[in-house]
Structure formats: structure tokens, C-alpha cells
Scaffold this motif. Structure first.
Motif, PDB file in Angstrom:
ATOM      1  N   MET A   1      24.407  72.272 -27.268  1.00  0.00           N
ATOM      2  CA  MET A   1      23.465  71.137 -27.216  1.00  0.00           C
ATOM      3  C   MET A   1      22.357  71.434 -26.198  1.00  0.00           C
ATOM      4  N   GLU A   2      21.102  71.314 -26.645  1.00  0.00           N
ATOM      5  CA  GLU A   2      20.003  71.637 -25.736  1.00  0.00           C
ATOM      6  C   GLU A   2      19.835  70.567 -24.661  1.00  0.00           C
ATOM      7  N   LYS A   3      19.743  70.990 -23.416  1.00  0.00           N
ATOM      8  CA  LYS A   3      19.633  70.040 -22.295  1.00  0.00           C
ATOM      9  C   LYS A   3      18.281  70.188 -21.621  1.00  0.00           C
ATOM     10  N   PHE A   4      17.775  69.097 -21.091  1.00  0.00           N
ATOM     11  CA  PHE A   4      16.569  69.154 -20.272  1.00  0.00           C
ATOM     12  C   PHE A   4      16.947  69.582 -18.867  1.00  0.00           C
ATOM     13  N   THR A   5      16.080  70.335 -18.233  1.00  0.00           N
ATOM     14  CA  THR A   5      16.288  70.686 -16.836  1.00  0.00           C
ATOM     15  C   THR A   5      15.917  69.474 -15.993  1.00  0.00           C
ATOM     16  N   GLN A   6      16.794  69.106 -15.072  1.00  0.00           N
ATOM     17  CA  GLN A   6      16.465  67.982 -14.190  1.00  0.00           C
ATOM     18  C   GLN A   6      15.478  68.458 -13.137  1.00  0.00           C
ATOM     19  N   THR A   7      14.519  67.605 -12.853  1.00  0.00           N
ATOM     20  CA  THR A   7      13.558  67.917 -11.792  1.00  0.00           C
ATOM     21  C   THR A   7      13.727  66.864 -10.704  1.00  0.00           C
ATOM     22  N   ASP A  22      20.370  65.440 -22.828  1.00  0.00           N
ATOM     23  CA  ASP A  22      20.315  66.278 -24.022  1.00  0.00           C
ATOM     24  C   ASP A  22      19.229  65.782 -24.967  1.00  0.00           C
ATOM     25  N   ARG A  23      18.640  66.740 -25.656  1.00  0.00           N
ATOM     26  CA  ARG A  23      17.495  66.445 -26.513  1.00  0.00           C
ATOM     27  C   ARG A  23      17.882  65.527 -27.678  1.00  0.00           C
ATOM     28  N   GLU A  24      19.130  65.616 -28.139  1.00  0.00           N
ATOM     29  CA  GLU A  24      19.560  64.785 -29.261  1.00  0.00           C
ATOM     30  C   GLU A  24      19.526  63.295 -28.880  1.00  0.00           C
ATOM     31  N   SER A  25      20.032  62.981 -27.695  1.00  0.00           N
ATOM     32  CA  SER A  25      20.026  61.573 -27.256  1.00  0.00           C
ATOM     33  C   SER A  25      18.597  61.072 -27.130  1.00  0.00           C
ATOM     34  N   ILE A  26      17.767  61.879 -26.535  1.00  0.00           N
ATOM     35  CA  ILE A  26      16.387  61.418 -26.321  1.00  0.00           C
ATOM     36  C   ILE A  26      15.660  61.290 -27.643  1.00  0.00           C
ATOM     37  N   ASN A  27      15.868  62.225 -28.574  1.00  0.00           N
ATOM     38  CA  ASN A  27      15.180  62.135 -29.860  1.00  0.00           C
ATOM     39  C   ASN A  27      15.600  60.888 -30.623  1.00  0.00           C
ATOM     40  N   GLN A  28      16.884  60.571 -30.571  1.00  0.00           N
ATOM     41  CA  GLN A  28      17.383  59.387 -31.279  1.00  0.00           C
ATOM     42  C   GLN A  28      16.720  58.111 -30.754  1.00  0.00           C
ATOM     43  N   ILE A  29      16.593  58.018 -29.450  1.00  0.00           N
ATOM     44  CA  ILE A  29      15.977  56.827 -28.852  1.00  0.00           C
ATOM     45  C   ILE A  29      14.487  56.777 -29.217  1.00  0.00           C
ATOM     46  N   LEU A 154      -3.660  61.854 -28.476  1.00  0.00           N
ATOM     47  CA  LEU A 154      -3.172  62.624 -27.330  1.00  0.00           C
ATOM     48  C   LEU A 154      -1.753  63.097 -27.594  1.00  0.00           C
ATOM     49  N   SER A 155      -1.436  64.243 -27.036  1.00  0.00           N
ATOM     50  CA  SER A 155      -0.102  64.827 -27.199  1.00  0.00           C
ATOM     51  C   SER A 155       0.494  65.082 -25.814  1.00  0.00           C
ATOM     52  N   LEU A 156       1.697  64.565 -25.604  1.00  0.00           N
ATOM     53  CA  LEU A 156       2.376  64.728 -24.305  1.00  0.00           C
ATOM     54  C   LEU A 156       3.646  65.551 -24.533  1.00  0.00           C
ATOM     55  N   PRO A 157       3.794  66.675 -23.825  1.00  0.00           N
ATOM     56  CA  PRO A 157       4.996  67.488 -24.045  1.00  0.00           C
ATOM     57  C   PRO A 157       6.245  66.781 -23.532  1.00  0.00           C
ATOM     58  N   LEU A 158       7.317  66.868 -24.310  1.00  0.00           N
ATOM     59  CA  LEU A 158       8.591  66.275 -23.874  1.00  0.00           C
ATOM     60  C   LEU A 158       9.372  67.347 -23.124  1.00  0.00           C
ATOM     61  N   ASP A 159       8.908  67.633 -21.917  1.00  0.00           N
ATOM     62  CA  ASP A 159       9.540  68.673 -21.093  1.00  0.00           C
ATOM     63  C   ASP A 159      10.327  68.057 -19.944  1.00  0.00           C
ATOM     64  N   GLU A 160       9.703  67.108 -19.277  1.00  0.00           N
ATOM     65  CA  GLU A 160      10.319  66.506 -18.088  1.00  0.00           C
ATOM     66  C   GLU A 160      10.738  65.085 -18.451  1.00  0.00           C
ATOM     67  N   VAL A 161      11.980  64.940 -18.856  1.00  0.00           N
ATOM     68  CA  VAL A 161      12.428  63.714 -19.512  1.00  0.00           C
ATOM     69  C   VAL A 161      13.795  63.307 -18.975  1.00  0.00           C
ATOM     70  N   SER A 162      14.025  62.000 -18.838  1.00  0.00           N
ATOM     71  CA  SER A 162      15.378  61.517 -18.528  1.00  0.00           C
ATOM     72  C   SER A 162      15.724  60.366 -19.459  1.00  0.00           C
ATOM     73  N   VAL A 163      17.028  60.149 -19.627  1.00  0.00           N
ATOM     74  CA  VAL A 163      17.532  59.079 -20.489  1.00  0.00           C
ATOM     75  C   VAL A 163      18.594  58.325 -19.710  1.00  0.00           C
ATOM     76  N   ILE A 164      18.578  57.015 -19.808  1.00  0.00           N
ATOM     77  CA  ILE A 164      19.707  56.238 -19.281  1.00  0.00           C
ATOM     78  C   ILE A 164      20.163  55.293 -20.378  1.00  0.00           C
ATOM     79  N   MET A 165      21.493  55.160 -20.498  1.00  0.00           N
ATOM     80  CA  MET A 165      22.061  54.250 -21.487  1.00  0.00           C
ATOM     81  C   MET A 165      23.154  53.440 -20.825  1.00  0.00           C
TER      82      MET A 165
END
Ligand SMILES: Cc1cc2nc3c(=O)[nH]c(=O)nc-3n(C[C@H](O)[C@H](O)[C@H](O)COP(=O)(O)OP(=O)(O)OC[C@H]3O[C@@H](n4cnc5c(N)ncnc54)[C@H](O)[C@@H]3O)c2cc1C
Length: 221
Positions: A1-7, A22-29, A154-165
Motif C-alpha cells: 500500500m502506497e504511503k505518504f511521507t509525513q512531514t 495511505d493513498r487509498e484512504s485519501i483517494n476514497q475521501i 489550477l492543479s495542486l500536487p497531492l504530495d504532502e497530505v494527511s488524513v484523519i478519520m
């Protein structure tokens, strides 16, 4: 599962257990939602502006009038923070203190770029339309050159992302489980009512299936 690097900016400080990277959770939201809040500073003044969006692969797209301050300012490549929130339920605990909400939310940091190239811009506008109303784009008149010119994308890269559920029942203090009051969750969801035809619509044109069966729930991608 692809994960985002935490900053430093996306490391959760208060609610680390509810975080996900993980990218799957963020994409679903992001695929279920369609309204984001765009936070930026213009000459030292913070603004938070609600707007529609679409996700395409690892990019978030927003669009609007060329005259929009939000789009003009973001187009300069300044730091921006975008949030998307889905409210899933009200959580009623036995104490006032432990009331909560079930939710899924995403925070994105980054710098947006203007989508200028004609075909790329058209594809982005199509994606925005399809994100909000799948099936609509092919039915309607495409943008003409003037409309394309008046619209900024405009296009914003989804590189630095967090999810809370947050999910599940209330979490009360142990001694409060004896308090004789109802506790539980009031689930919430966004539901479309029956479409209302434009009064100027010829009577023989029926609402399409995507209007009759509109739902924000998206198949997993
Ligand atoms: C659900 C939703 C979806 C939207 N989708 C889009 C979209 O896809 N594209 C798009 O361009 N715009 C969209 N808008 C409108 C957007 O919120 C802005 O109003 C618009 O983009 C103009 O932005 P601006 O920076 O030029 O505003 P300005 O005219 O520069 O804003 C001036 C002031 O007006 C007030 N203001 C601006 N917008 C709002 C607002 N929405 N609510 C309350 N006060 C406001 C604020 O006080 C702001 O400081 C949407 C709004 C909502 C609520």
C-alpha cells in the motif's frame, strides 16, 4: 500500500491514532467529497474560500473565473492549504465532554500551478465536471474558446497530505457508563432528492439516470 511521507506539517500531534497516510484512504475521501476549503494568505491577510474540486491521479484540480482572487493568488505559486471534510455522524456520549463526530478529513499542503495548455485544460474541466456529475460532460455543449479563456484551472500536487478519520461509538469515562442517558451515533450522509426540471425545459426531456440516481458514494479506485 502506497504511503505518504509525513512531514513536519502533516505529523498529527493530538490524534495520532486516527491518522492515516495511505493513498487509498485519501483517494476514497477525495472522490466522495466535492467541496474543499482553500486557505491562503494574500498580502498578509488569511482567506479560506470554499470551492469545488476534482482529484485526477495524484493531483487536485480547482477552477473558476479568471477574475477570482483565490485563483489569481494561488496561480502565483504561493503556499496553500486545502481541506476536505466528510461528516459521517454525530457521536452522543454520556458526558457532554466526550461528545464527538465521526468524520473523514484530508489536509493538503503545497503550491498550485496553472493548467494552461488547451487540451490539458479541457481534460481538467472534463474531470471537474465528471467528479461532480459523472456522465454529464458528454451530454452538454463543450466550452467555447471564450469560455475557456475566461476560466482558470489550477492543479495542486497531492504530495504532502494527511488524513484523519473517526469511526465507532462514543468513548465515555468508565464511571459514566452507568449514567442513564441514551448514547450512540446519529449517522449522517449526503442524499440527493428527486431532480427538479428547469421550468424552461421542453416537457419531453426527462432527467438522465445520473440525475435520478445521484450519489456521492464512489466505487473504490
Ligand atoms: C459549495 C461551493 C462551491 C463553489 N465552487 C466554486 C468553483 O468551483 N469555482 C469558483 O471559482 N468558485 C466556487 N465557489 C465560489 C467561491 O467560494 C468564491 O466565492 C469565488 O471563487 C470567488 O473567489 P474570490 O477569491 O475571487 O472572492 P473575492 O470576491 O475576492 O472575495 C471577497 C470576499 O468575499 C467573501 N466571499 C468570497 N467567497 C465567499 C463565499 N463562498 N462565501 C462567503 N463569502 C465569500 C469573503 O469575505 C472574501 O474575502 C464555490 C462556493 C461554494 C460555497
Amino acid at each position: 500500500m502506497e504511503k505518504f511521507t509525513q512531514t513536519a506539517r502533516t505529523t498529527l500531534r493530538r490524534l495520532p491514532l486516527r491518522g492515516a497516510f495511505d493513498r487509498e484512504s485519501i483517494n476514497q475521501i477525495l472522490d466522495e467529497g466535492f467541496i474543499c476549503h482553500v486557505g491562503f494568505a494574500d498580502e498578509g491577510q488569511p482567506f479560506v474560500i470554499p470551492t469545488g474540486y476534482a482529484r485526477v491521479n495524484d493531483k487536485l484540480l480547482v477552477h473558476g473565473s479568471q477574475a477570482s482572487r483565490m485563483l489569481r493568488t494561488l496561480g502565483q505559486g504561493i503556499e496553500v492549504c486545502v481541506t476536505v471534510t466528510l461528516a459521517d455522524g454525530l457521536v452522543l456520549a454520556r458526558s457532554a465532554f466526550h461528545h464527538s463526530m465521526n468524520y473523514r478529513s484530508v489536509v493538503v499542503f503545497g503550491r498550485a500551478t496553472v493548467v494552461d495548455e488547451r487540451e490539458e485544460k479541457l481534460a481538467a474541466l472534463r474531470a471537474l465536471s465528471e467528479h461532480m456529475i459523472p456522465g454529464r460532460w458528454d451530454d452538454v455543449r463543450a466550452p467555447n474558446e471564450r469560455e475557456l479563456h475566461l476560466t482558470t484551472v489550477l492543479s495542486l500536487p497531492l504530495d504532502e497530505v494527511s488524513v484523519i478519520m473517526r469511526t465507532g461509538p462514543p468513548l465515555d469515562d468508565e464511571e459514566d457508563y452507568e449514567v442513564a442517558v441514551w448514547a450512540g451515533v446519529i449517522p449522517l450522509r449526503l442524499v440527493a432528492d428527486a431532480p427538479i426540471s428547469d421550468p424552461r425545459l421542453p416537457a419531453e426531456i426527462d432527467p438522465p439516470d445520473y440525475a435520478l440516481g445521484y450519489s456521492r458514494l464512489r466505487p473504490k479506485r
